[in-house]
Enzyme design. Structure first.
Site, PDB file in Angstrom:
ATOM      1  N   ASN A  53      -2.569  -1.313   7.116  1.00 58.84           N
ATOM      2  CA  ASN A  53      -2.063  -2.655   7.432  1.00 58.84           C
ATOM      3  C   ASN A  53      -1.061  -3.151   6.388  1.00 58.84           C
ATOM      4  O   ASN A  53      -0.904  -4.333   6.178  1.00 58.84           O
ATOM      5  CB  ASN A  53      -3.232  -3.635   7.619  1.00 58.84           C
ATOM      6  CG  ASN A  53      -4.196  -3.595   6.449  1.00 58.84           C
ATOM      7  OD1 ASN A  53      -3.864  -3.046   5.393  1.00 58.84           O
ATOM      8  ND2 ASN A  53      -5.367  -4.176   6.603  1.00 58.84           N
ATOM      9  N   LYS A  92       0.819  -1.211   0.000  1.00 65.09           N
ATOM     10  CA  LYS A  92       0.000   0.000   0.000  1.00 65.09           C
ATOM     11  C   LYS A  92       0.861   1.272   0.000  1.00 65.09           C
ATOM     12  O   LYS A  92       2.037   1.230   0.391  1.00 65.09           O
ATOM     13  CB  LYS A  92      -0.968  -0.042   1.193  1.00 65.09           C
ATOM     14  CG  LYS A  92      -1.995  -1.196   1.083  1.00 65.09           C
ATOM     15  CD  LYS A  92      -3.006  -1.199   2.230  1.00 65.09           C
ATOM     16  CE  LYS A  92      -4.045  -2.302   2.054  1.00 65.09           C
ATOM     17  NZ  LYS A  92      -5.089  -2.284   3.119  1.00 65.09           N
ATOM     18  N   ARG A 136      -2.033 -14.475   3.331  1.00 66.94           N
ATOM     19  CA  ARG A 136      -2.989 -13.961   4.328  1.00 66.94           C
ATOM     20  C   ARG A 136      -2.431 -14.175   5.743  1.00 66.94           C
ATOM     21  O   ARG A 136      -2.527 -13.301   6.592  1.00 66.94           O
ATOM     22  CB  ARG A 136      -4.354 -14.666   4.201  1.00 66.94           C
ATOM     23  CG  ARG A 136      -5.099 -14.403   2.913  1.00 66.94           C
ATOM     24  CD  ARG A 136      -5.652 -13.015   2.795  1.00 66.94           C
ATOM     25  NE  ARG A 136      -6.667 -12.715   3.789  1.00 66.94           N
ATOM     26  CZ  ARG A 136      -7.316 -11.548   3.850  1.00 66.94           C
ATOM     27  NH1 ARG A 136      -7.039 -10.577   2.989  1.00 66.94           N
ATOM     28  NH2 ARG A 136      -8.221 -11.334   4.774  1.00 66.94           N
ATOM     29  N   HIS A 173      -2.300  -5.394   0.862  1.00 64.81           N
ATOM     30  CA  HIS A 173      -3.508  -6.117   0.493  1.00 64.81           C
ATOM     31  C   HIS A 173      -3.077  -7.496  -0.003  1.00 64.81           C
ATOM     32  O   HIS A 173      -2.076  -7.607  -0.706  1.00 64.81           O
ATOM     33  CB  HIS A 173      -4.253  -5.395  -0.641  1.00 64.81           C
ATOM     34  CG  HIS A 173      -5.249  -6.309  -1.306  1.00 64.81           C
ATOM     35  ND1 HIS A 173      -6.512  -6.512  -0.793  1.00 64.81           N
ATOM     36  CD2 HIS A 173      -5.146  -7.106  -2.393  1.00 64.81           C
ATOM     37  CE1 HIS A 173      -7.140  -7.400  -1.543  1.00 64.81           C
ATOM     38  NE2 HIS A 173      -6.327  -7.775  -2.523  1.00 64.81           N
ATOM     39  N   GLU A 214      -8.562  -9.948  -9.192  1.00 66.78           N
ATOM     40  CA  GLU A 214      -7.689  -8.830  -8.832  1.00 66.78           C
ATOM     41  C   GLU A 214      -6.424  -8.789  -9.690  1.00 66.78           C
ATOM     42  O   GLU A 214      -5.956  -7.703 -10.052  1.00 66.78           O
ATOM     43  CB  GLU A 214      -7.321  -8.923  -7.346  1.00 66.78           C
ATOM     44  CG  GLU A 214      -8.530  -8.696  -6.440  1.00 66.78           C
ATOM     45  CD  GLU A 214      -8.294  -9.061  -4.977  1.00 66.78           C
ATOM     46  OE1 GLU A 214      -9.217  -8.896  -4.170  1.00 66.78           O
ATOM     47  OE2 GLU A 214      -7.172  -9.533  -4.652  1.00 66.78           O
ATOM     48  N   TYR A 257     -11.644  -2.319  -5.093  1.00 71.46           N
ATOM     49  CA  TYR A 257     -12.535  -2.289  -3.927  1.00 71.46           C
ATOM     50  C   TYR A 257     -13.964  -2.128  -4.456  1.00 71.46           C
ATOM     51  O   TYR A 257     -14.505  -1.031  -4.505  1.00 71.46           O
ATOM     52  CB  TYR A 257     -12.137  -1.161  -2.972  1.00 71.46           C
ATOM     53  CG  TYR A 257     -10.824  -1.437  -2.269  1.00 71.46           C
ATOM     54  CD1 TYR A 257     -10.671  -2.567  -1.471  1.00 71.46           C
ATOM     55  CD2 TYR A 257      -9.737  -0.582  -2.401  1.00 71.46           C
ATOM     56  CE1 TYR A 257      -9.470  -2.839  -0.816  1.00 71.46           C
ATOM     57  CE2 TYR A 257      -8.528  -0.841  -1.746  1.00 71.46           C
ATOM     58  CZ  TYR A 257      -8.408  -1.973  -0.962  1.00 71.46           C
ATOM     59  OH  TYR A 257      -7.221  -2.231  -0.318  1.00 71.46           O
ATOM     60  N   THR A 307      -6.771  -8.236   9.852  1.00 72.16           N
ATOM     61  CA  THR A 307      -6.947  -6.927   9.201  1.00 72.16           C
ATOM     62  C   THR A 307      -6.395  -5.789  10.063  1.00 72.16           C
ATOM     63  O   THR A 307      -5.718  -4.901   9.564  1.00 72.16           O
ATOM     64  CB  THR A 307      -8.449  -6.685   8.917  1.00 72.16           C
ATOM     65  OG1 THR A 307      -8.937  -7.785   8.140  1.00 72.16           O
ATOM     66  CG2 THR A 307      -8.673  -5.394   8.174  1.00 72.16           C
TER      67      THR A 307
HETATM   68  N1  UDP Z   1     -10.750  -1.732   6.435  1.00 70.31           N
HETATM   69  C1  UDP Z   1     -10.968  -0.755   7.379  1.00 70.31           C
HETATM   70  N2  UDP Z   1     -11.966  -0.918   8.307  1.00 70.31           N
HETATM   71  C2  UDP Z   1     -12.740  -2.039   8.313  1.00 70.31           C
HETATM   72  C3  UDP Z   1     -12.510  -3.044   7.345  1.00 70.31           C
HETATM   73  C4  UDP Z   1     -11.514  -2.847   6.419  1.00 70.31           C
HETATM   74  O1  UDP Z   1     -10.279   0.260   7.396  1.00 70.31           O
HETATM   75  O2  UDP Z   1     -13.625  -2.127   9.186  1.00 70.31           O
HETATM   76  C5  UDP Z   1      -9.703  -1.530   5.411  1.00 70.31           C
HETATM   77  C6  UDP Z   1      -8.377  -2.228   5.686  1.00 70.31           C
HETATM   78  O3  UDP Z   1      -7.347  -1.393   5.210  1.00 70.31           O
HETATM   79  C7  UDP Z   1      -8.493  -3.488   4.885  1.00 70.31           C
HETATM   80  C8  UDP Z   1      -9.304  -3.032   3.684  1.00 70.31           C
HETATM   81  O4  UDP Z   1     -10.193  -2.069   4.208  1.00 70.31           O
HETATM   82  O5  UDP Z   1      -7.220  -3.992   4.503  1.00 70.31           O
HETATM   83  C9  UDP Z   1     -10.099  -4.120   2.963  1.00 70.31           C
HETATM   84  O6  UDP Z   1     -10.994  -4.723   3.855  1.00 70.31           O
HETATM   85  P1  UDP Z   1     -11.082  -6.298   3.987  1.00 70.31           P
HETATM   86  O7  UDP Z   1     -12.262  -6.603   4.851  1.00 70.31           O
HETATM   87  O8  UDP Z   1     -11.008  -6.909   2.632  1.00 70.31           O
HETATM   88  O9  UDP Z   1      -9.758  -6.620   4.847  1.00 70.31           O
HETATM   89  P2  UDP Z   1      -8.484  -7.532   4.533  1.00 70.31           P
HETATM   90  O10 UDP Z   1      -8.815  -8.435   3.383  1.00 70.31           O
HETATM   91  O11 UDP Z   1      -7.350  -6.590   4.227  1.00 70.31           O
HETATM   92  O12 UDP Z   1      -8.223  -8.291   5.797  1.00 70.31           O
HETATM   93 MG    MG Z   2      -9.832  -8.209   1.576  1.00 71.19          MG
END
Ligand code: UDP
Ligand code: MG
Length: 204
Positions: free
Chosen positions: A162, A21, A125, A165, A176, A61, A131
């Site tokens: 975080n 990111k 992952r 992605h 993606e 997204y 997350t």
């Molecule tokens: N995110 C956030 N708040 C939330 C959920 C997600 O800021 O409540 C952000 C976070 O940066 C995350 C991204 O949105 O990486 C995508 O969300 P996802 O649920 O896909 O999380 P990930 O796959 O990264 O665990």
């Molecule tokens: Mg995700």
């Protein structure tokens, strides 16, 4: 017994998309992150730096009804769990989350990678961790390189920082990868680790 070459080939060809990111690129963490993936034995089969357009960010997204519903309900519930009055309805909460995500991913160049290897989706992952970096295990990328959390992100009105992605399923990996790379940017080549990781007689 004979090795099942067809199955081995299928297993070793699994792919995932990683986006380093913009805030992590700005912090000059690219080399360290790529090193972690290489050290594990994952093969880099595509890599480029891209400053995402709003269109690319919005495709990545997605604003599908399914995502809006899931994300909105989750956020809505998390307000209720904390004993707080949700500031808006679930759908607007989801649109708000998406706006923050798109702002964060378009804030600067990302480094996009396609990694290949057996169980690569699950592996990356796990390497990223939960997350929220606050909740991620020690030793994960989220924990090791970030102090962010839902609480901090909410207070600051930003999407959780975080670091990377990583695709969460086969279907999303395919979807993606196609957003960030042409098929001709993704390379098939033998690495020196391939025989050791995926051949019965690696010593021959
Ligand atoms: N995110 C956030 N708040 C939330 C959920 C997600 O800021 O409540 C952000 C976070 O940066 C995350 C991204 O949105 O990486 C995508 O969300 P996802 O649920 O896909 O999380 P990930 O796959 O990264 O665990
Ligand atoms: Mg995700």
């Amino acid at each position: 017994m004979k090795a099942d070459e067809k199955r081995l080939e299928e297993l070793r060809r699994e792919r995932t998309l990683v986006l380093i990111k913009p805030d992590a690129v700005r912090r000059q963490l690219v080399g360290e992150l790529v090193t972690r993936f290489e050290r594990k034995g994952l093969k880099l089969i595509a890599m480029k730096m891209i400053w995402p357009s709003d269109t690319q960010a919005g495709t990545h997204y997605t604003d599908s009804e399914e995502w809006l519903k899931d994300s909105g309900e989750r956020t809505h519930q998390s307000y209720l769990d904390k004993g707080m009055e949700p500031p808006m309805g679930p759908r607007d909460l989801a649109l708000n989350t998406r706006r923050k995500l798109m702002d964060s991913i378009t804030a600067g160049p990302v480094v996009a990678l396609v990694l290949q290897g057996s169980h690569v989706i699950e592996a990356v992952r796990k390497m990223r961790g939960a997350t929220s970096p606050q909740l991620a295990d020690v030793g994960t990328i989220g924990f090791d390189y970030s102090v962010d959390s839902y609480e901090v992100g909410d207070a600051g009105d930003w999407a959780i920082r975080n670091i990377i992605h990583a695709s969460d399923s086969d279907e999303n990996a395919d979807r993606e990868i196609a957003i960030w790379f042409d098929e001709s940017d993704v390379h098939d080549y033998p690495s020196s680790a391939d025989p050791i990781l995926y051949q019965k007689h690696w010593d021959k």
